[in-house]
Design a protein around this motif. Structure first.
Motif, short mmCIF file in Angstrom:
data_model
loop_
_atom_site.label_atom_id
_atom_site.label_comp_id
_atom_site.label_asym_id
_atom_site.label_seq_id
_atom_site.Cartn_x
_atom_site.Cartn_y
_atom_site.Cartn_z
N UNK A 18 12.60 55.84 17.67
CA UNK A 18 11.59 56.86 17.89
C UNK A 18 12.00 57.87 18.96
N UNK A 19 12.76 57.42 19.96
CA UNK A 19 13.17 58.32 21.03
C UNK A 19 13.97 59.51 20.48
N UNK A 20 14.77 59.27 19.46
CA UNK A 20 15.55 60.34 18.85
C UNK A 20 14.65 61.37 18.19
N UNK A 31 6.96 61.91 14.79
CA UNK A 31 7.34 60.89 15.76
C UNK A 31 6.15 60.44 16.58
N UNK A 32 5.29 61.38 16.96
CA UNK A 32 4.10 61.04 17.74
C UNK A 32 3.11 60.24 16.89
N UNK A 80 11.04 61.45 24.98
CA UNK A 80 12.10 60.61 24.41
C UNK A 80 12.50 59.50 25.37
N UNK A 81 12.65 59.84 26.64
CA UNK A 81 13.05 58.82 27.62
C UNK A 81 11.94 57.79 27.82
N UNK A 82 10.70 58.22 27.71
CA UNK A 82 9.59 57.26 27.80
C UNK A 82 9.64 56.27 26.64
N UNK A 139 2.68 52.40 15.77
CA UNK A 139 3.37 51.29 16.42
C UNK A 139 2.42 50.58 17.38
N UNK A 140 1.71 51.36 18.19
CA UNK A 140 0.77 50.78 19.14
C UNK A 140 -0.38 50.09 18.43
N UNK A 141 -0.88 50.70 17.38
CA UNK A 141 -1.98 50.12 16.60
C UNK A 141 -1.58 48.77 16.02
#
Length: 319
Positions: free
Chosen positions: A83-85, A96-97, A255-257, A103-105
């Motif tokens: 996902x960072x990419x 991506x968002x 991305x870094x997050x 993913x969180x869900x």
């Protein structure tokens, strides 16, 4: 290993620590219609419309929980991988968002199952089975109980569960789930403070979980993540669709997050994440996915099934 996993370990469903391979049940709700043996005991609380089901043994109930948790965790990890990419690329940022949200869900669904609770869709066929058994036992269930999203919580002996309908303040199933999840996190943070780990560690975990809750409660209720996802997915808001208003540097922060999702969630700066609202959104999604991964790793590491633990299967998606 993460101190968060240390704090949550006492809350794990015990049968998960012996569960081997891929569990037989596809969805937790299937145990209502496909339970082995002659059936199960039912009790109904008219005052609260809560249904209590007890199978008198825990093995296949643990298998059903494990199957659900494995499926949701696998969906979370496969959605977050790489996902960072995508967040770094203006052309794929918006989707991506959306992926980060799902993913969180999924991770939230997996996590509550690992700790003894589900948020499950119950269909008319399940309720009809419950009502037929209840009538046979002389304990009829109120006809006002209807199909929909139910919270199912394992009893202290983990041989059965209590189920009640889940309703959010606004919206549909996603909003209802986040309300349930927020209440669940509130409960387990209190359990963490009363747990057996060192007080300083317990407080650190409490503060991380509380910071996560503050992000999810930025709007009314506890479904801010769902609100942002809806704005992005359906209203094309937040300036993330092409041409995106987010500069390369801002996308790099997101991305870094997201790249932290395989790290210990306790090392994440969830109190003051950079990137404004979108940064907080990505941080909350990353934190929850990472927390689910750490708890699942703890199950795998403590399992008597060793390399055959059911938890190993979704964890392979993190490699």
């Amino acid at each position: 290993m993460s101190v968060a996993a240390d704090a949550l370990q006492p809350l794990l469903v015990k049968e998960l620590l012996v569960l081997r391979g891929r569990a037989a049940f596809g969805h937790f709700s299937e145990i209502i219609t496909n339970a082995p043996g002659a059936g199960y005991d039912i009790d109904f609380d008219e005052a609260t419309n809560q249904i209590r089901i007890d199978f008198r043994e825990s093995a296949f109930l643990g298998a059903a929980i494990g199957s659900d948790a494995s499926r949701f965790a696998g969906a979370a990890f496969s959605s977050f991988k790489g996902l960072d990419v995508h967040l770094d690329d203006a052309s794929s940022l918006a989707w991506g968002l959306v992926r980060a949200y799902y993913s969180a869900f999924y991770a939230g669904h997996a996590l509550i199952r690992l700790l003894g609770r589900t948020c499950t869709q119950i269909e008319s066929s399940h309720l009809n089975r419950i009502k037929n058994i209840a009538n046979a036992l002389g304990k009829p269930v109120n006809s006002s109980v209807s199909a929909g999203l139910f919270v199912c919580e394992l009893n202290p002996t983990q041989t059965g569960f209590e189920m009640r309908q889940a309703r959010g303040r606004v919206g549909g199933a996603h909003e209802a789930f986040w309300e349930v999840f927020d209440g669940f996190v509130s409960e387990i943070t209190e359990d963490v403070l009363r747990g057996r780990i060192a007080p300083a560690d317990a407080r650190a975990v409490f503060l991380k979980l509380d910071s996560f809750r503050k992000i999810t409660k930025r709007a009314s209720g506890a479904s801010w993540l769902s609100t942002v996802r809806n704005e992005i997915q359906y209203r094309h808001a937040r300036g993330v669709w092409a041409p995106s208003v987010l500069k390369r540097r801002e996308r790099g922060v997101l991305s870094r997050t997201a790249a932290q999702w395989k790290r210990d969630p306790m090392t994440m700066d969830i109190d003051g994440p950079p990137g404004g609202d979108i940064g907080a959104y990505v941080m909350a999604c990353t934190f929850l996915t990472a927390l689910c991964r750490e708890v699942l790793r703890r199950v795998a590491d403590r399992s008597s099934a060793g390399v055959n633990s059911f938890a190993r299967f979704p964890l392979r998606l993190c490699d």
